[in-house]
Enzyme design. Structure first.
Site, PDB file in Angstrom:
ATOM      1  CE  LYS A  40      36.925  40.672  -7.185  1.00 37.55           C
ATOM      2  NZ  LYS A  40      38.112  41.375  -6.751  1.00 37.55           N
ATOM      3  N   GLY A  45      34.857  29.449  -6.082  1.00 41.66           N
ATOM      4  CA  GLY A  45      35.806  28.543  -6.734  1.00 41.66           C
ATOM      5  C   GLY A  45      37.240  28.794  -6.312  1.00 41.66           C
ATOM      6  CB  CYS A  46      39.222  31.903  -6.065  1.00 38.90           C
ATOM      7  SG  CYS A  46      39.031  32.348  -7.811  1.00 38.90           S
ATOM      8  CB  THR A  47      37.229  30.250  -1.285  1.00 36.25           C
ATOM      9  OG1 THR A  47      37.185  31.677  -1.350  1.00 36.25           O
ATOM     10  CG2 THR A  47      37.353  29.803   0.160  1.00 36.25           C
ATOM     11  CB  ALA A  50      42.979  29.269  -1.857  1.00 34.25           C
TER      12      ALA A  50
END
Length: 152
Positions: A40, A45-47, A50
């Protein structure tokens, strides 16, 4: 649901990125691709993942890699995520879940005893001829680009 492994041909796809531009895996033939799937936009975690790819993007390019992120979020969500964190690579909107299913990363998850379907954070390294050379299933979100480098 497919179970891909190193040596398999990477499933082809065409989908829109954060700018509404159609992106196909075949656009990258002749280049090595880091295709990373994440759950998401704009979550911790995704930030971290990325931003790690962003911070090491030039290094990845110099090693001959292109970076492509994929999640089931829509183009608008991807655009906000890209803008907020100055992400220099395409984020593919897979709202119909075609790509996550083709790569076998749309799986049943379990959080606090509640079962639901979601994207398993996974990184595929695809050779210049479109063959999967490595699959990273235990992604270290803060060091995801180093995980790729360590495999080479």
């Amino acid at each position: 649901m497919s179970t891909l492994k190193a040596g398999d041909k990477a499933p082809g796809f065409t989908a829109k990125d954060q700018n509404g531009k159609a992106v196909s895996l075949s656009d990258f033939l002749g280049k090595k691709v880091i295709l990373y799937f994440y759950p998401k936009d704009d979550t911790p975690g995704c930030t971290a993942e990325a931003c790690d790819f962003r911070d090491n993007y030039q290094s990845m390019l110099s090693k001959g890699f292109e970076v492509i992120g994929v999640s089931t979020d829509d183009e608008k969500s991807h655009k906000k995520f890209e803008t907020k964190y100055s992400l220099p690579f395409p984020l593919i909107a897979d709202s119909d879940k075609y790509i996550v299913e083709a790569y076998g990363v749309w799986v049943e998850k379990n959080m606090y005893g509640k079962k639901y379907m979601g994207t398993a954070r996974t990184t595929f390294i695809i050779d210049a001829d479109g063959t999967i050379s490595h699959i990273i299933e235990k992604v270290d979100t803060k060091n995801s680009s180093q995980q790729v480098i360590d495999l080479l």
